[in-house]
Scaffold this motif. Structure first.
Motif, mmCIF file in Angstrom:
data_model
loop_
_atom_site.group_PDB
_atom_site.id
_atom_site.type_symbol
_atom_site.label_atom_id
_atom_site.label_comp_id
_atom_site.label_asym_id
_atom_site.label_seq_id
_atom_site.Cartn_x
_atom_site.Cartn_y
_atom_site.Cartn_z
ATOM 1 N N GLY A 195 1.123 -1.314 0.064
ATOM 2 C CA GLY A 195 0.067 0.024 -0.007
ATOM 3 C C GLY A 195 0.852 1.367 0.104
ATOM 4 N N ASN A 196 2.400 1.236 0.097
ATOM 5 C CA ASN A 196 2.875 2.445 0.156
ATOM 6 C C ASN A 196 3.777 2.638 -1.111
ATOM 7 O OD1 ASN A 196 4.765 4.510 0.800
ATOM 8 N ND2 ASN A 196 5.460 3.751 2.832
ATOM 9 N N ASP A 197 3.121 3.342 -1.987
ATOM 10 C CA ASP A 197 4.020 3.565 -3.325
ATOM 11 C C ASP A 197 5.241 4.842 -3.184
ATOM 12 O OD1 ASP A 197 2.551 1.845 -4.446
ATOM 13 O OD2 ASP A 197 0.989 3.552 -4.937
ATOM 14 N N TYR A 205 -5.864 -14.366 10.565
ATOM 15 C CA TYR A 205 -5.625 -13.025 10.338
ATOM 16 C C TYR A 205 -6.539 -12.549 9.184
ATOM 17 C CZ TYR A 205 -3.918 -8.178 9.653
ATOM 18 O OH TYR A 205 -3.841 -6.859 9.416
ATOM 19 N N GLU A 206 -6.591 -13.031 8.086
ATOM 20 C CA GLU A 206 -7.454 -12.978 7.001
ATOM 21 C C GLU A 206 -7.509 -13.964 5.905
ATOM 22 O OE1 GLU A 206 -5.655 -9.409 5.212
ATOM 23 O OE2 GLU A 206 -4.233 -10.509 3.844
ATOM 24 N N VAL A 234 4.358 -10.264 3.533
ATOM 25 C CA VAL A 234 5.035 -9.084 3.944
ATOM 26 C C VAL A 234 4.116 -7.761 3.653
ATOM 27 C CG1 VAL A 234 7.134 -7.431 3.507
ATOM 28 C CG2 VAL A 234 7.347 -10.167 3.394
ATOM 29 N N ALA A 235 3.318 -7.673 2.658
ATOM 30 C CA ALA A 235 2.566 -6.650 2.379
ATOM 31 C C ALA A 235 1.380 -6.449 3.692
ATOM 32 C CB ALA A 235 1.838 -7.001 1.238
ATOM 33 N N VAL A 236 0.955 -7.583 4.008
ATOM 34 C CA VAL A 236 0.153 -7.827 5.191
ATOM 35 C C VAL A 236 0.709 -7.468 6.429
ATOM 36 C CG1 VAL A 236 -1.394 -9.142 6.794
ATOM 37 C CG2 VAL A 236 -1.432 -9.412 4.182
ATOM 38 N N LEU A 237 2.002 -7.767 6.807
ATOM 39 C CA LEU A 237 2.676 -7.525 8.133
ATOM 40 C C LEU A 237 3.616 -6.480 8.099
ATOM 41 C CD1 LEU A 237 3.917 -11.250 8.687
ATOM 42 C CD2 LEU A 237 1.826 -10.203 9.550
ATOM 43 N N PHE A 257 8.454 -12.648 10.022
ATOM 44 C CA PHE A 257 8.889 -11.209 9.444
ATOM 45 C C PHE A 257 9.046 -10.539 10.725
ATOM 46 C CE2 PHE A 257 7.690 -6.934 8.458
ATOM 47 C CZ PHE A 257 8.606 -6.441 7.533
ATOM 48 N N GLY A 258 10.522 -9.767 10.681
ATOM 49 C CA GLY A 258 10.992 -9.113 11.804
ATOM 50 C C GLY A 258 12.253 -8.786 11.752
ATOM 51 N N SER A 259 12.974 -8.939 13.010
ATOM 52 C CA SER A 259 14.414 -8.233 13.115
ATOM 53 C C SER A 259 15.311 -8.923 12.298
ATOM 54 C CB SER A 259 14.726 -8.470 14.858
ATOM 55 O OG SER A 259 13.842 -7.598 15.531
#
Length: 330
Positions: free
Chosen positions: A79-81, A202-203, A252-255, A310-312
């Motif tokens: 969602g971030n362009d 989650y979805e 990744v887009a979700v999290l 996904f994380g550190s």
């Protein structure tokens, strides 16, 4: 880590001693040419030759097409362009991957390769106005009962036009690929309890029959096992299956909106193919300090299709790769 990439060299291909395959380009080659080479190699029915000790490809001064990147974001759900999507450098480097694997001296057929594991590390956000340089290396060959497995390591650098050299390392990836000699590239379901089946949903993901084709148009990944039933059957699948890199990108887009750091790592194991079309549950376990674990499951059949985190960064001190503890044999 590979040596710094030179600039202003002519594109050339060179085979050197110790079965080392070296390719250099001014910019990543067009992916379609790689598939054309792969088809030619398949028609020739070549026999597998010696495995190269190392196969490398490099490209400098790669620009980012914002329109293509926006189309990629739309298909994958980013969602971030304003910044380059976490997984998008893979698309930019994919032409180099194909240039190696479709080369006439590469001993395995790229058609029908199975992607079993992928790990991406991002060290900072990448801007659209930056030029990037890529270095790709294929090595770590492993013989399996069902064929071969190998790793594709990719390094992405910010190119510094003012001084004409490669700058800082901003992104890395290790992709593990399997070249099956017969069916059985994926393991069967285990009788052991699977923790992902107890995680909260989650979805739900609704994946259409044309998902592989839509992803191919924005990524260049035209592996036939993703495109339709007929080409998938040629490689032992009854149905087309979802592209692994779309699954990682979508996760990744979700999290990522819940992660407030530029430095991040996404690791994923592809455990069981997702036949298309499909509806599956994306599940998340966020009871960890360093990030989130996730999976894609079918509760009815007890299938776990992907497992990841996904994380550190797992190693904050060095961008160098270490041996994977889980090399996707699950």
């Amino acid at each position: 880590m590979p040596a710094a990439i030179g600039v202003d060299y002519a594109a050339h291909i060179q085979i050197v001693i110790r079965c080392v395959l070296d390719l250099e380009f001014k910019q990543p080659p067009v992916v379609a040419r790689g598939y054309a080479g792969a088809i030619r190699n398949a028609v020739r029915r070549r026999s597998a030759g010696s495995l190269p000790d190392v196969a490398r490809a490099q490209a400098a001064k790669t620009a980012i097409d914002r329109r293509r990147a926006a189309n990629y974001n739309a298909v994958c759900g980013f969602g971030n362009d304003d910044i380059v999507a976490f997984t998008y450098p893979h698309v930019l480097a994919f032409g180099l991957h194909m240039a190696i694997m479709a080369h006439r001296d590469f001993p395995l057929s790229v058609l029908g390769l199975i992607h079993t594991h992928n790990r991406i590390r991002r060290y900072r956000h990448i801007r659209f106005d930056e030029l990037l340089s890529f270095s790709v290396q294929i090595d770590n060959w492993r013989a399996l009962d069902t064929g071969y497995e190998f790793d594709i390591d990719t390094w992405c650098y910010a190119y510094a036009p003012d001084v004409g050299v490669v700058g800082e390392l901003v992104w890395t990836e290790r992709s593990t690929m399997r070249a099956p000699e017969r069916s059985g590239g994926y393991a069967q379901l285990s009788d052991k309890p699977l923790p992902e089946l107890s995680w909260s949903t989650y979805e739900k993901w609704l994946m259409s029959a044309d998902l592989g084709r839509r992803y191919a148009r924005v990524s260049g990944d035209y592996n036939p096992i993703h495109l339709g039933a007929a080409p998938a059957r040629m490689f032992g699948f009854k149905y087309p299956i979802a592209t692994g890199m779309w699954l990682q990108a979508r996760a990744v887009a979700v999290l990522e909106p819940y992660w407030d750091q530029a430095e991040a790592e996404a690791s994923i194991t592809f455990k069981k193919p997702v036949p298309l079309p499909a509806e599956r549950e994306f599940v998340v376990d966020d009871h960890v300090v360093s990030g989130m674990s996730f999976g894609l499951i079918d509760r009815d059949s007890r299938a776990v299709h992907i497992r990841g985190s996904f994380g550190s960064l797992t190693d904050h001190s060095s961008p160098e790769y270490t041996e994977e503890q889980d090399n996707a044999n699950s």
